[in-house]
Motif scaffolding. Structure first.
Motif, PDB file in Angstrom:
ATOM      1  N   TYR A 166      -4.651  -3.076  -2.908  1.00  0.00           N
ATOM      2  CA  TYR A 166      -4.514  -2.595  -1.528  1.00  0.00           C
ATOM      3  C   TYR A 166      -3.683  -3.575  -0.700  1.00  0.00           C
ATOM      4  O   TYR A 166      -2.840  -3.149   0.111  1.00  0.00           O
ATOM      5  N   ASP A 167      -3.897  -4.860  -0.894  1.00  0.00           N
ATOM      6  CA  ASP A 167      -3.087  -5.856  -0.196  1.00  0.00           C
ATOM      7  C   ASP A 167      -1.606  -5.684  -0.527  1.00  0.00           C
ATOM      8  O   ASP A 167      -0.737  -5.788   0.356  1.00  0.00           O
ATOM      9  N   GLU A 170      -0.334  -2.584   1.297  1.00  0.00           N
ATOM     10  CA  GLU A 170      -0.117  -2.843   2.716  1.00  0.00           C
ATOM     11  C   GLU A 170       1.164  -3.623   2.960  1.00  0.00           C
ATOM     12  O   GLU A 170       1.898  -3.376   3.921  1.00  0.00           O
ATOM     13  N   GLY A 276      -2.852   5.600   6.345  1.00  0.00           N
ATOM     14  CA  GLY A 276      -3.939   5.389   7.280  1.00  0.00           C
ATOM     15  C   GLY A 276      -5.145   4.664   6.708  1.00  0.00           C
ATOM     16  O   GLY A 276      -6.139   4.456   7.417  1.00  0.00           O
ATOM     17  N   ASP A 277      -5.073   4.265   5.447  1.00  0.00           N
ATOM     18  CA  ASP A 277      -6.216   3.600   4.822  1.00  0.00           C
ATOM     19  C   ASP A 277      -6.491   2.258   5.500  1.00  0.00           C
ATOM     20  O   ASP A 277      -5.586   1.452   5.713  1.00  0.00           O
ATOM     21  N   ALA A 278      -7.774   2.014   5.798  1.00  0.00           N
ATOM     22  CA  ALA A 278      -8.170   0.743   6.403  1.00  0.00           C
ATOM     23  C   ALA A 278      -8.593  -0.272   5.359  1.00  0.00           C
ATOM     24  O   ALA A 278      -8.618  -1.476   5.620  1.00  0.00           O
ATOM     25  N   ARG A 279      -8.924   0.210   4.155  1.00  0.00           N
ATOM     26  CA  ARG A 279      -9.355  -0.669   3.070  1.00  0.00           C
ATOM     27  C   ARG A 279      -9.163   0.063   1.751  1.00  0.00           C
ATOM     28  O   ARG A 279      -8.957   1.290   1.717  1.00  0.00           O
ATOM     29  N   ASP A 282     -11.121   3.342   0.598  1.00  0.00           N
ATOM     30  CA  ASP A 282     -10.806   4.664   1.146  1.00  0.00           C
ATOM     31  C   ASP A 282     -10.234   5.588   0.082  1.00  0.00           C
ATOM     32  O   ASP A 282     -10.491   6.800   0.095  1.00  0.00           O
TER      33      ASP A 282
END
Length: 306
Positions: A166-167, A170, A276-279, A282
């Motif tokens: 995920y990092d 992003e 739109g994922d916050a983490r 999701d």
């Protein structure tokens, strides 16, 4: 006084010879000037033949370069320098036998000498065999990261890997698709055949994951009969045929178990990282929603991204 000095000198030489771990005097250029100790024959061979040779005479080029780099680091820092390193038969040149069958691990404690040796700056390098400790570390790490029944990643490790991806998403927008699937009618298997049969179904499913998925994919057992496969650098369109092939191969493998696996299939849901994922979790929530869509549609199918 002179006799006492000679006696003490003899004692000191005997003490150095009795050291369990070997201690090497190495010059800046990598020449072995002296070797003391190393009498613990469980871990060490007689190193007397190294005296007068250079590290490039006895080690593979990349390993020899590493030793010289660490000697230089110690000389530059003027303090105790501690390193961990491994040696295998392929790292050593001129072995009379094939050498150890396993890779051995050592801790090197490198201390700068405050006098020149053979006209060069030099260090005392004490090597301690830490292979047993390293093997224990590997076992403990596996126990903390691997699900004991399936041999796949456990929930804790899965979430760690997911967070790392995920990092990356992003920062660079690198895609990842997650497949969440479970075994259709798994409770029926346990009720009809017992929990050992259920374990066999889980283990067979895990084996198919290891065999059929790509080396870059990360399969995990989330818990119970629920599995997750992380497919990094993979869009939904690319992931769909991979997931479909896995569905088919699992069904075939379970049918081969006979009555235990008769009619047992898997249902799954696909989802990818979204803007739109916050983490990271999701994406698992969306894949889980797609899994329940597959259940409602009749099971034995993959729903979600195409």
């Amino acid at each position: 006084m002179r006799d006492e000095t000679l006696f003490f000198g003899d004692q000191l030489a005997a003490i150095l010879r009795a050291l369990p771990d070997p201690a090497f005097v190495l010059t800046r250029s990598g020449r072995y000037i002296a070797i003391f100790g190393g009498i613990d024959t469980r871990y060490y061979h007689d190193g007397a033949g190294l005296i007068g040779k250079c590290v490039h005479d006895v080690l593979a080029p990349d390993k020899a370069d590493w030793f010289l780099q660490e000697v230089e680091h110690a000389l530059h820092s003027h303090g105790l320098h501690i390193v961990e390193y491994s040696l295998a038969a392929c790292d050593v040149q001129g072995l009379e036998s094939e050498g150890p069958g396993q890779r051995l691990w050592f801790e090197g404690r490198i201390q700068v000498l405050d006098f020149a040796v053979a006209g060069e700056d030099a260090v005392l390098w004490v090597a301690s065999n830490i292979t047993a400790r390293k093997e224990l570390e590997v076992q403990l790490r596996m126990q903390s990261e691997i699900d004991a029944l399936s041999g796949l990643l456990n929930r804790r490790k899965l979430l760690q890997v997911l967070a790392e991806h995920y990092d990356t998403f992003e920062r660079y927008g690198t895609p990842l698709t997650a497949l969440v699937f479970d075994i259709d009618h798994f409770k029926r298997v346990n009720d009809a055949h017992g929990h050992l049969a259920g374990d066999a179904v889980l283990q067979t499913t895990a084996e198919v994951c290891r065999r059929e998925l790509r080396s870059t994919d990360a399969p995990a057992r989330l818990g119970g009969d629920e599995f997750v496969v992380l497919m990094p650098h993979t869009s939904g369109e690319q992931a769909a045929p991979i997931a479909e092939r896995l569905r088919q191969r699992v069904a075939e493998a379970l049918q081969a178990l006979g009555s235990i696996g008769a009619g047992v299939t898997i249902s799954g849901g696909l989802a990818g990282f979204a803007a739109g994922d916050a983490r990271g979790e999701d994406v698992l929530k969306r894949a889980d929603d797609a899994l329940y869509q597959a259940k409602r549609a009749g099971r034995n199918r993959i729903c979600g991204m195409r």
